[in-house]
Write an enzyme that holds these catalytic residues in place. Structure first.
Site, short mmCIF file in Angstrom:
data_model
loop_
_atom_site.label_atom_id
_atom_site.label_comp_id
_atom_site.label_asym_id
_atom_site.label_seq_id
_atom_site.Cartn_x
_atom_site.Cartn_y
_atom_site.Cartn_z
N LYS D 102 0.88 -1.16 0.00
CA LYS D 102 0.00 0.00 0.00
C LYS D 102 0.91 1.21 0.00
CE LYS D 102 -3.09 2.85 2.62
NZ LYS D 102 -3.58 3.23 3.95
N GLY D 163 -8.01 9.51 9.80
CA GLY D 163 -8.35 9.71 11.20
C GLY D 163 -9.32 10.83 11.47
N ALA D 189 -9.46 5.85 4.13
CA ALA D 189 -9.29 7.03 4.98
C ALA D 189 -10.55 7.87 5.05
CB ALA D 189 -8.13 7.90 4.54
N GLY D 190 -10.85 8.35 6.25
CA GLY D 190 -11.95 9.27 6.46
C GLY D 190 -13.18 8.65 7.10
N ALA D 211 -9.00 2.17 9.71
CA ALA D 211 -8.24 1.81 10.90
C ALA D 211 -8.81 2.53 12.11
CB ALA D 211 -6.76 2.15 10.71
N THR D 212 -8.57 3.84 12.15
CA THR D 212 -8.95 4.64 13.30
C THR D 212 -10.41 4.46 13.71
OG1 THR D 212 -7.39 6.26 12.45
CG2 THR D 212 -8.83 6.99 14.22
#
Lengths: 261, 261, 261, 261
Positions: D102, D163, D189-190, D211-212
């Site tokens: 990635k 995040g 992301a987001g 992830a976050t």
């Protein structure tokens, strides 16, 4: 009605309006002239390709622009590579006797969104060649900063695809761009109606460029008036310190002094 | 700058502005007067409770309104039942020598949103009593039509809770209201900044009422100027026939005539 | 895949699913049965008008619902006055041998939005008559609280007009409703796709009622599966304590330990 | 509950889940393991920097991943230039014995958004070097197509800054990307909550990386469950042919057969 007094300054030149008008899409030169006048713009963009034999004639586009007393910002519309855009920019410099250029390097013909890689390449070259470069860019804050860092005089992020009338599809990115560049931010493309233009200014943009929203409106002159007011409204609001957003209400009339019934 | 020439007409009376200003929340009478002047409003709302002894004195609120030459629209802010609102409306008619009333019947003190059932009850009574009733209502199109049908002179749907600055939380409902009532639709409450006011007009509203957005802005005079421009911008845009929204781009400059490089 | 274990409880009765399915709009009884099964719903709504002679036959709608082992929630769809809705509710109580009723009192046939005044009137009557009343209401928090206060067993605010597929046009109001009533909040109407249903649950709704989104989807069974997952997803997420929204980024991988290159 | 049976295929390899999990931000290895299990993910991303001495020990991160039986996708988090990212990718290939990477080349440390120019440079190099390259990119459709055209195995547009939990700030661009590339589109992301993940899939994404949203949720395991359901819901909905959006209502129960009262 009070007008804005703080001026948009690009590359040291002050402009009397924060609305830049594209000349494409107008149904006639007369319609275009009426829109220019109604908008009170101080600068219009022209694609080199539109400057054919007819444009140079008395009564043509160039004549009209002269008569309106507005600045010309040549653009490189329709270019798909850095090389092509650089060539067109140089031709435009000769044709219009100005080293300002709105740099467009388009990535595909369906979205007409910029090609980041070719755009940077063209911008570097044109800055080197002494142009005042105003690049039409994506709403990517990292790319905007890169363009500013390499010497562009302003950055012109797209609110949405050209002519789409979708407004500002990603206000968050426009705010981010405003934070990371020191040059003027000019919202370019996507505007559909007056509230979009006001919002652009409230997000921190220094100016708005639009064409289709005015030239293809049913009443271009009325929409040009609307846009003039909208840009002024957004600029004033941006400086006026708006109230914070609250989940609940805040009474405008305090409870004290309520009559005893 | 071109001004609107079509007038807002309520109950047969023409007003020279489509912006109605609330007087609550101003830091001083001087600040309020500056905001009224900057907004070019032709009508301000005043809560009866604000009209205490001081308000009636020379140099008080009433004096200020007279001096500004604007119409007074008394409101029933702070009333939680139909009975209470009806009483306040009658007191206001005496105090202000006008049979116009902005009818507020509040449902709770956190959202300050209207109570539909009590509102209808009060509106029926006041229409019967010969008032020109302008009800502050929810953004419910069925309720708005009911209020219009029972004889209200306008409907004033909330964009969002009073003082919240959230703008228009449900544009779809404002459009629906515009379709189902014949009386003026005045967006009332929720406006935070200029683009919100422009949007209200673009959605088809005939006017905008706001207070907090101006009176509690960091610079109320500048925000009043902004709102004046925004309402004009939105009204002009609504009548100008905006371009349709498109998923893809539409080139403003046609491909023909592109220079051969 | 983990399922929800906390049960939706209405009027003391626990239901094994937080998805309630409308039966209108299905192309056939077989399609409806497949959708009911795929959705894992525990309760379906049926309009009294659909229960004609055919519905009561073996192989009819009632038979199907029995076979699926789901609860029936009769509704008063198509009623425009309190009197009419009360009558239909009583007929439904006889026909379905249940005192539960989804109370619909429609304001107009274009939006099919509830009529607040008639709705309250009907709800009061039916609560008095011993019904377990689940009113289809607007997204007005004041009205929702009034309905809860007068004894309704749940409130069912519209996300958007029935069958519109617009999703939740005013999330702010759904949040406000969640704060001001203690009975279950069931998002009813407007859902178009799975993310709408998940969002409803994240806003704090206890359940979602939908019909058209499933019955008129191109593949109703697949959409029923999707909705089942979506409601579970939204419910779990609502309880999981989501991360706060941030203007800037927050690195998921801390900078420490970065390899020295 | 029905599971998805169509597989995500990247570079010819089928994965049993459309949810890819980042490993950053977890409070402990135990919490991470629980989240991985709950999410049913088939691939996790790991930053090379996290693979220090401790990670390689029994009971460390590598051990955990092996035990979970999921694929590792090394990432180049924290790299700001193409050169740096290429170096890290090569180190990762050694460390993890995989040629998948990635690719992250970050533009600044506040937004952590990709740097388009450096990203393309690094992608070209790594494709040449025989890597299976999955670039974390902006939501720019022109850039996405460029990355696909130069041989990337997928494109991973950002929904919003890493995040930030802002969800998908520009759904229009995600749709545009889906139209112009043939490789898998993975929203990266987001994402803040379940409905964001469902929406990503409905917009046409083939998978979601987050992830976050899971690791920093108050209850990471519950949120991992939620995300699993959300991705399934969105995928099923995307294939089910949702109903069109309508301005007005569409009755689910037809008017015929209404009981005569």
């Amino acid at each position: 009605m009070v007008e804005l007094t703080d001026r948009l300054v690009i590359a040291g030149e002050a402009l009397s309006s924060r609305l830049i008008l594209g000349t494409g899409g107008a149904s006639s030169l007369a319609a275009l002239e009426a829109a220019i006048t109604a908008s009170a713009t101080a600068m219009v963009t022209v694609a080199l390709r539109r400057v054919d034999a007819a444009a140079g004639q008395p009564g043509g586009l160039i004549d009209l622009i002269d008569r309106c007393g507005v600045r010309v910002l040549p653009n490189t519309a329709g270019c798909y590579t850095a090389a092509e855009a650089v060539k067109v920019a140089h031709l435009a410099r000769e044709a219009f006797a100005t080293n300002w250029v709105k740099l467009e390097v388009i990535g595909d013909d369906r979205t007409l969104l910029p090609d980041a890689v070719e755009l940077v390449r063209a911008a570097e070259q044109l800055v080197d060649d002494g142009f005042v470069v105003l690049p039409y860019t994506t709403d990517d804050p990292v790319l905007a900063r890169r363009l500013a860092d390499l010497g562009c005089a302003a950055v012109m992020p797209a609110g949405a695809p050209i002519g789409s009338g979708l407004g500002i599809t990603n206000p968050h990115h426009i705010r981010l761009i405003r934070q990371v560049v020191d040059v003027p931010v000019i919202l370019d493309a996507g505007i559909g109606t007056a509230s979009d233009a006001a919002l652009a200014m409230e997000l921190g943009c220094d100016a708005v460029l639009l064409a289709t929203a005015v030239t293809r409106a049913q009443d271009p002159t009325a929409m040009a008036h609307a846009m003039r007011h909208a840009v002024t409204a957004g600029r004033l609001a941006a400086g006026a310190g708006r109230i914070p957003r609250r989940f609940h209400a805040l009474a405008s009339t305090p409870d004290e002094g309520r009559p005893d019934l």
